[in-house]
Structures are given as C-alpha cells and as structure tokens.
Enzyme design. Structure first.
Site, PDB file in Angstrom:
ATOM      1  N   SER A 113      -3.318  31.582  20.537  1.00 11.86           N
ATOM      2  CA  SER A 113      -3.940  31.235  21.816  1.00 11.86           C
ATOM      3  C   SER A 113      -5.268  30.495  21.659  1.00 11.86           C
ATOM      4  O   SER A 113      -5.305  29.420  21.100  1.00 11.86           O
ATOM      5  CB  SER A 113      -4.102  32.516  22.645  1.00 11.86           C
ATOM      6  OG  SER A 113      -4.538  32.204  23.935  1.00 11.86           O
ATOM      7  N   HIS A 114      -6.346  31.104  22.096  1.00  9.83           N
ATOM      8  CA  HIS A 114      -7.653  30.447  22.130  1.00  9.83           C
ATOM      9  C   HIS A 114      -8.454  30.694  20.857  1.00  9.83           C
ATOM     10  O   HIS A 114      -9.587  30.240  20.757  1.00  9.83           O
ATOM     11  CB  HIS A 114      -8.432  30.985  23.334  1.00  9.83           C
ATOM     12  CG  HIS A 114      -8.410  32.484  23.360  1.00  9.83           C
ATOM     13  ND1 HIS A 114      -7.272  33.185  23.697  1.00  9.83           N
ATOM     14  CD2 HIS A 114      -9.335  33.394  23.033  1.00  9.83           C
ATOM     15  CE1 HIS A 114      -7.522  34.484  23.584  1.00  9.83           C
ATOM     16  NE2 HIS A 114      -8.763  34.639  23.184  1.00  9.83           N
ATOM     17  N   LYS A 126       4.671  35.774  18.493  1.00 10.75           N
ATOM     18  CA  LYS A 126       5.144  36.776  19.442  1.00 10.75           C
ATOM     19  C   LYS A 126       6.573  36.471  19.870  1.00 10.75           C
ATOM     20  O   LYS A 126       7.040  35.335  19.774  1.00 10.75           O
ATOM     21  CB  LYS A 126       4.210  36.860  20.649  1.00 10.75           C
ATOM     22  CG  LYS A 126       4.229  35.674  21.563  1.00 10.75           C
ATOM     23  CD  LYS A 126       3.403  36.011  22.802  1.00 10.75           C
ATOM     24  CE  LYS A 126       3.363  34.843  23.752  1.00 10.75           C
ATOM     25  NZ  LYS A 126       2.790  35.203  25.030  1.00 10.75           N
ATOM     26  N   ASP A 278      -6.313  25.980  26.913  1.00  9.74           N
ATOM     27  CA  ASP A 278      -6.587  26.565  25.600  1.00  9.74           C
ATOM     28  C   ASP A 278      -5.588  26.145  24.529  1.00  9.74           C
ATOM     29  O   ASP A 278      -4.749  25.268  24.758  1.00  9.74           O
ATOM     30  CB  ASP A 278      -6.629  28.093  25.713  1.00  9.74           C
ATOM     31  CG  ASP A 278      -5.241  28.682  25.909  1.00  9.74           C
ATOM     32  OD1 ASP A 278      -4.394  27.993  26.495  1.00  9.74           O
ATOM     33  OD2 ASP A 278      -5.006  29.823  25.474  1.00  9.74           O
ATOM     34  N   ASP A 280      -2.808  27.217  23.270  1.00 14.32           N
ATOM     35  CA  ASP A 280      -1.364  27.190  23.531  1.00 14.32           C
ATOM     36  C   ASP A 280      -1.032  26.838  24.981  1.00 14.32           C
ATOM     37  O   ASP A 280       0.125  26.944  25.388  1.00 14.32           O
ATOM     38  CB  ASP A 280      -0.722  28.526  23.146  1.00 14.32           C
ATOM     39  CG  ASP A 280      -1.267  29.681  23.967  1.00 14.32           C
ATOM     40  OD1 ASP A 280      -2.432  29.605  24.383  1.00 14.32           O
ATOM     41  OD2 ASP A 280      -0.532  30.661  24.195  1.00 14.32           O
ATOM     42  N   ASP A 282      -1.807  28.140  27.974  1.00 13.41           N
ATOM     43  CA  ASP A 282      -1.571  29.068  29.091  1.00 13.41           C
ATOM     44  C   ASP A 282      -2.835  29.391  29.886  1.00 13.41           C
ATOM     45  O   ASP A 282      -2.756  29.919  30.985  1.00 13.41           O
ATOM     46  CB  ASP A 282      -0.852  30.350  28.623  1.00 13.41           C
ATOM     47  CG  ASP A 282      -1.597  31.091  27.538  1.00 13.41           C
ATOM     48  OD1 ASP A 282      -2.662  30.608  27.105  1.00 13.41           O
ATOM     49  OD2 ASP A 282      -1.112  32.157  27.113  1.00 13.41           O
ATOM     50  N   ARG A 283      -4.010  29.062  29.333  1.00  9.52           N
ATOM     51  CA  ARG A 283      -5.240  29.350  30.080  1.00  9.52           C
ATOM     52  C   ARG A 283      -5.745  28.107  30.805  1.00  9.52           C
ATOM     53  O   ARG A 283      -5.378  26.989  30.447  1.00  9.52           O
ATOM     54  CB  ARG A 283      -6.348  29.814  29.133  1.00  9.52           C
ATOM     55  CG  ARG A 283      -6.030  31.109  28.474  1.00  9.52           C
ATOM     56  CD  ARG A 283      -7.200  31.602  27.659  1.00  9.52           C
ATOM     57  NE  ARG A 283      -6.895  32.956  27.199  1.00  9.52           N
ATOM     58  CZ  ARG A 283      -7.786  33.862  26.862  1.00  9.52           C
ATOM     59  NH1 ARG A 283      -9.056  33.580  26.905  1.00  9.52           N
ATOM     60  NH2 ARG A 283      -7.411  35.055  26.463  1.00  9.52           N
ATOM     61  N   THR A 345      -4.337  44.932  31.240  1.00  6.61           N
ATOM     62  CA  THR A 345      -4.578  43.601  30.688  1.00  6.61           C
ATOM     63  C   THR A 345      -3.363  43.107  29.895  1.00  6.61           C
ATOM     64  O   THR A 345      -2.771  43.875  29.148  1.00  6.61           O
ATOM     65  CB  THR A 345      -5.811  43.674  29.771  1.00  6.61           C
ATOM     66  OG1 THR A 345      -6.934  43.990  30.586  1.00  6.61           O
ATOM     67  CG2 THR A 345      -6.059  42.371  29.052  1.00  6.61           C
ATOM     68  N   GLU A 364      -5.399  36.764  35.702  1.00  7.98           N
ATOM     69  CA  GLU A 364      -6.345  37.591  34.972  1.00  7.98           C
ATOM     70  C   GLU A 364      -7.687  36.889  34.938  1.00  7.98           C
ATOM     71  O   GLU A 364      -7.764  35.651  34.985  1.00  7.98           O
ATOM     72  CB  GLU A 364      -5.870  37.780  33.533  1.00  7.98           C
ATOM     73  CG  GLU A 364      -4.575  38.534  33.397  1.00  7.98           C
ATOM     74  CD  GLU A 364      -4.343  38.946  31.952  1.00  7.98           C
ATOM     75  OE1 GLU A 364      -4.724  40.064  31.598  1.00  7.98           O
ATOM     76  OE2 GLU A 364      -3.790  38.142  31.176  1.00  7.98           O
ATOM     77  N   GLU A 365      -8.747  37.706  34.777  1.00  5.80           N
ATOM     78  CA  GLU A 365     -10.097  37.144  34.726  1.00  5.80           C
ATOM     79  C   GLU A 365     -10.287  36.254  33.502  1.00  5.80           C
ATOM     80  O   GLU A 365     -11.188  35.438  33.461  1.00  5.80           O
ATOM     81  CB  GLU A 365     -11.145  38.261  34.731  1.00  5.80           C
ATOM     82  CG  GLU A 365     -10.958  39.384  33.716  1.00  5.80           C
ATOM     83  CD  GLU A 365     -11.086  38.980  32.278  1.00  5.80           C
ATOM     84  OE1 GLU A 365     -11.980  38.180  31.992  1.00  5.80           O
ATOM     85  OE2 GLU A 365     -10.300  39.466  31.439  1.00  5.80           O
ATOM     86  N   SER A 366      -9.435  36.441  32.500  1.00  9.83           N
ATOM     87  CA  SER A 366      -9.572  35.726  31.237  1.00  9.83           C
ATOM     88  C   SER A 366      -8.960  34.324  31.321  1.00  9.83           C
ATOM     89  O   SER A 366      -8.282  33.892  30.411  1.00  9.83           O
ATOM     90  CB  SER A 366      -8.909  36.538  30.134  1.00  9.83           C
ATOM     91  OG  SER A 366      -7.573  36.851  30.512  1.00  9.83           O
ATOM     92  N   LYS A 377       1.391  32.946  31.763  1.00  6.26           N
ATOM     93  CA  LYS A 377       0.387  32.243  32.548  1.00  6.26           C
ATOM     94  C   LYS A 377       0.486  30.762  32.194  1.00  6.26           C
ATOM     95  O   LYS A 377       1.043  30.403  31.164  1.00  6.26           O
ATOM     96  CB  LYS A 377      -0.999  32.802  32.295  1.00  6.26           C
ATOM     97  CG  LYS A 377      -1.442  32.834  30.866  1.00  6.26           C
ATOM     98  CD  LYS A 377      -2.761  33.575  30.770  1.00  6.26           C
ATOM     99  CE  LYS A 377      -3.203  33.725  29.343  1.00  6.26           C
ATOM    100  NZ  LYS A 377      -3.324  35.131  28.925  1.00  6.26           N
ATOM    101  N   ARG A 497     -15.392  44.525  25.459  1.00  6.83           N
ATOM    102  CA  ARG A 497     -15.549  43.685  26.652  1.00  6.83           C
ATOM    103  C   ARG A 497     -16.138  44.542  27.765  1.00  6.83           C
ATOM    104  O   ARG A 497     -15.645  45.646  28.033  1.00  6.83           O
ATOM    105  CB  ARG A 497     -14.208  43.130  27.112  1.00  6.83           C
ATOM    106  CG  ARG A 497     -13.453  42.343  26.052  1.00  6.83           C
ATOM    107  CD  ARG A 497     -12.471  41.377  26.712  1.00  6.83           C
ATOM    108  NE  ARG A 497     -11.508  40.826  25.789  1.00  6.83           N
ATOM    109  CZ  ARG A 497     -11.745  39.876  24.883  1.00  6.83           C
ATOM    110  NH1 ARG A 497     -12.975  39.401  24.750  1.00  6.83           N
ATOM    111  NH2 ARG A 497     -10.800  39.419  24.089  1.00  6.83           N
TER     112      ARG A 497
END
Ligand code: G1P
Ligand code: ZN
Length: 544
Positions: A113-114, A126, A278, A280, A282-283, A345, A364-366, A377, A497
């Site tokens: 991811s990020h 995954k 990001d 991959d 998704d963000r 989460t 999500e907040e992320s 996402k 966090r």
C-alpha cells in the site's frame, strides 16, 4: 506439467495484519519465505482446482519476481487459469473489479500500500476472495495456522511468463491471460459517473485539476481516465510513471507526503481540485483551492450528495465507517434516515455489509472511501466522485465543505501517529489504557466529561462473527472522542495511533484551525496514555 515439491520449515512471523502480510523485502527474499506464505494460502482454500486466479501488484520492487513464483505455484497447486495485469500491474481496486467481472475464484494482490518500496523497504501480499474483497478474518486466521505447520510447497517447472505482452496462451494445460491493467476499470468508472458532464466542465474551463500519482500504480489509470477520457490538460497528472521505489518517497496521499500537491493547492492560482493516491491506488486525498478535505468529511459529503451521481441517483441503502473515522457520516445517515454501521479498522469488515446490500458507501479516516462497485477502497473513484460533484453543483470545494458544515456541524478531526515505538512499550500503553477503563466514566477535564470508555468489539451483523480488542474509545458528553489503537500494517516495532475528534456546531467557529481546536483533547490523550513520557518523544511522527 512437472511439479516439484520442496520441503520447508515454518516461519513464525507470517500472521496477516490489517491488510495481508507486510514485511521488508529482505524478509520476503529469505529462502522459502514467500513460497511458504503462498502455499499456506492455497492450503487454506478448497475446491479451486481448474478455477481462475487473478494476479497483480502495485509494481514495487520484487513485484515481478514474486509474480513469476506465484504463477508457478498456482499452476502446481491446480488452478486452471491465471488472469494477470500487464507488466504484473493491477491497482488494488482494479484487481477487485477483475475478480468480480471475470468471476474468478479469488486473487492475490502484491502490495504494501502506502509503505515505501525498494530493496530495503516494504513488500506485501494478500488474498482476496470471489466477491473481490480482502479475505475475512476467519480465512486469515486459518492461513496463519497453516503457516505455522507447513512442511512443503509445490512449484511447477515452467519458464517465466512474458508479463509485458497482452494475450492469451496455454502452458501445459494452464491458461494464462495477460490483460490491459486499465481498460476494464476505466469502463467501470464511465458507467458510475457522468463522464460527459465532467468532460464538458473541463473543456469549458469550469474545472481544472492536478493529480499526484506519487510514482505509484495510479499513474497509468489517472492518465488514461483524467487526461485521455475526460480531457484534462496534458500534465494534469504528475509523478505519473510508476517506479519500483516510488522515486524514494512515501506513496501516501496526505499533506505530509504529497507535499508537491499541497504546495500547488495552497499556492498562487490553485486548480479547482487537487488529488493524490497511494502505492496501490486504493487511497485518496482530496483538496480544493486552499483547503484540505479530511477523509471523514469527504465520506460524509459524498453520502449527503450521492443522489447527484448517476450510479447512486436512486439513493443509498446505508453507510459504514471504521470506528476511528469521525462521526460526520453518522449525522448524514441520520438525516437521510439510513443505517450507519461502525466497523473495526480495515476494509475487510465492509465486505459482508456491501454483499448483503446493507450499505452503498463506506470509508475510513485513513484516506479510504469506496462503494458497492468493488470490494476494496478506491482512490480514483473518490476523485471522480468529487469531479462529478463539482460539475453538478458548480461550486468550489471550499464552498461545498462549508455548506456541509453549516448544515450538519463540523467534526474537527486529526490523527497523531507515533511510529516505530518499542513493541513492549506500545503494549504497556494499551494495557495501561485498559486498566483505566473501569474508572473513567464521569471524569472531568475542563469542558470534557467522560461519557463512556471501552474497548471496541464488533459483531458482524451478517455472519455474526465477533472481532474484539479493536481499539480503545473514550467518548465525552460534548460529542468529542479520543481513540487509541495499534497499527496492524507497520513493519518496524509498533505504531500507536491516536485519533482526536471534536464536534463544533457554532457557525462562527466552523473555520477554526484543527490543531488549535484539538489541542486540549491532545493533552488529555497524553495524560491517558503517556506516550510522550514513556517513549521520550516530544511529538508524533506524523500528523494527518
Ligand atoms: C491502516 C489504516 C486502515 C486501513 C489499512 C489498510 O491500518 O489505519 O484504516 O484499512 O491501513 O490500508 P493500520 O495500520 O491502522 O492497522
Ligand atoms: Zn493502499
């Protein structure tokens, strides 16, 4: 097909986290490490003989080598067909779409991811199931058990597959399809949004945009869709070429890491919309001229305006947010009289709700938001949602956000991350917080009176599975909240966090600075968890 079986011994650190297994590349390069994990995935699956597996990744260092290994292992274990993104590339949402569209048995996505990429950085893997979403906890738990008892893995003796040429061929009974990584996803987006309207608005100069692909997977997707199909000026998408090390940066779309974009959006003559995605894909981060939209607000605003988007014009059935995400979307759900679910989460918890039709939008907040169009996402989807919204409302992003706050109030929000904390200290902090929970109710700090204090546990309304220990919640009588949890995606030590949230209804105070507004809550958080005192740090590693 010649299949060779290799004996192996278990690695003890292959427990999947929030989103698959993430480790340093050097760990994945240990003899048998990737093979053990992949074989454990296959050992946890049933009835996949002859079926289709989707394979792709975010293009980071080790992507190509890993794909060649997985192809040979999938063949040896009996999959009948592999659908692979050209160059081994698939964004996470695109992979989710491919699994659904081609009715595959499942998919393996290679991404951290990020997290940064390169020989000394991170890699990840995954497994996604047939609905296109991340495997549920039941599966990842079973998979973890498999990694602890594995004794052998199987590899077919095949030549490396040419990943760069689109086409279909048969390799000793195994069908291999290398497909265009972007085409199916682009078509899906064109079905959801009013591309014609967005295109006209861009052509008329009503919308200008900049998209920072951060040298990650969305470069080709954003270039084809935003510049190619929607007519944004060439160069609107920048850092567009995916690199194995993301150009040395953190491919994480927030103001700390996407600083080039942030400078543009707070500089002279900013465009109407600024966005980033990001590693991959998704963000997403959404910015307007001189404004950053928090992901929690973005989700709430999307829910409030969903009927303006063709795919959601008939209304949305419900919404969901992860527990630490602000309560902004709850207020919209209440006004729309639709259910709002609070999940742990991680995207995997939205899958059942989406499959059951209980929700249409979630986030999500992320920096993650999405809908029932896939089961991950989706960064570019969120950007297109906002473009469609601006085109329909003919308002600036700042005006859309302010109007929303005027109607619903503002959930002022911020997250403080303490990264690479010694694992023992981090666990002690959580234990210390847990020990205080029974005595916190009614405790007063100035205007803040504790209304409840608990550890979040979730019972899935569809399959009734229970996920406990999902973060510590401290709620105050004025609607404010502090949430503490440990990250499940980091690769060094532990990441604590701290999520801070304060509800503001007063029209005169809507535009205040978040850090100032949350200073008192931040002090309370420190008193509760003592992270600064225990680690000797003076401030968080990252504030988003
Ligand atoms: C983080 C985010 C979480 C997201 C996950 C995967 O997980 O906080 O919302 O679903 O990455 O992108 P965490 O490191 O907090 O466990
Ligand atoms: Zn991601």
């Amino acid at each position: 097909m010649q299949v060779k079986t290799y004996t192996t011994t278990p690695y003890d650190d292959q427990k999947p986290g929030t989103s698959g297994l993430r480790k340093k590349v050097k760990v994945f390069q240990k003899p048998g490490y990737l093979e053990n994990f992949v074989q454990s995935i296959f050992n946890s699956l049933e009835n996949f003989q002859g079926k289709t597996l989707v394979l792709g990744g975010d293009g980071r260092f080790f992507n190509r080598q890993a794909i060649q290994i997985i192809i040979k292992m999938a063949a040896a274990n009996g999959f009948g067909e592999l659908i692979i993104g050209q160059g081994g590339l698939l964004s996470t949402p695109a992979a989710s779409n491919i699994i659904r569209q081609y009715q595959a048995f499942g998919g393996i996505i290679l991404s951290a991811s990020h997290n940064p990429g390169g020989p000394d950085e991170d890699f990840g893997i995954k497994y996604n199931v047939s609905n296109g979403g991340p495997a549920p906890e039941k599966f990842t738990d079973a998979l973890y058990q498999q990694t602890k008892v594995i004794t052998s893995y199987k590899i077919a003796e095949l030549d490396d597959v040419d990943l760069d040429s689109i086409g279909e061929w048969s390799l000793e009974g195994l069908k291999i399809r290398v497909i265009d990584s972007v085409a199916d996803y682009a078509q899906l987006m064109a079905k959801i949004f009013d591309f014609e309207l967005i295109k006209q608005s861009i052509a008329a100069g009503l919308i200008t945009l900049r998209f920072d692909a951060m040298h990650a997977i969305t470069g080709p997707y954003a270039t084809q869709i935003l510049e190619g199909m929607l007519g944004a000026t060439a160069g609107s998408v920048f850092n567009a070429v995916p690199l194995e090390d993301f150009g040395g940066g953190h491919p994480d779309p927030n103001m700390a890491h996407a600083h080039e974009l942030t400078e543009i959006m707070f500089g002279d003559n900013p465009p109407t919309l600024g966005a980033a995605s990001d590693g991959d894909g998704d963000r997403n981060m959404i910015m307007g001229a001189n404004i950053f939209v928090t992901p929690s607000d973005s989700l709430a605003i999307m829910a409030a305006n969903a009927q303006l988007i063709p795919a959601y014009a008939k209304g949305i059935s419900g919404v969901a947010r992860s527990m630490p995400t602000s309560q902004a979307v709850d207020r919209v759900a209440q006004a729309l009289k639709i259910p709002c679910y609070e999940t742990p989460t991680g995207w995997k918890f939205f899958g059942n709700l989406l499959d059951a039709g209980k929700i249409t939008l979630c986030g999500e907040e992320s920096f993650g938001s999405g809908s029932n169009h896939v089961r991950e996402k989706d960064g570019l989807w969120a950007v297109l949602f906002w473009l469609n919204l601006i085109a329909r409302k003919r308002q600036s992003i700042a005006d859309i956000v302010l109007e929303h706050w005027q109607k619903y109030g503002r959930d002022i929000y911020c997250r403080h991350d303490y990264e690479a904390v010694d694992t023992t200290i981090a666990n002690d902090i959580l234990d210390f917080l847990r020990s205080q929970l029974p005595n916190l109710q009614g405790k007063v700090w100035g205007d803040y009176v504790v209304k409840y204090a608990d550890e979040f546990s979730y019972t899935d309304p569809v399959d009734h599975s229970v996920s406990s220990q999902q973060g510590i919640r401290i709620g105050f009588s004025n609607g404010s909240r502090i949430v503490f949890r440990l990250s499940g995606t980091g690769t060094i030590g532990a990441t604590l966090r701290i999520y801070l949230e304060r509800y503001e209804r007063d029209a005169q105070s809507l535009l205040q600075d978040a850090q100032v507004a949350l200073a008192e809550l931040s002090d309370i958080a420190e008193q509760l968890c003592q992270v600064k005192q225990r680690t000797g740090r003076t401030e968080p590693t990252v504030i988003t």
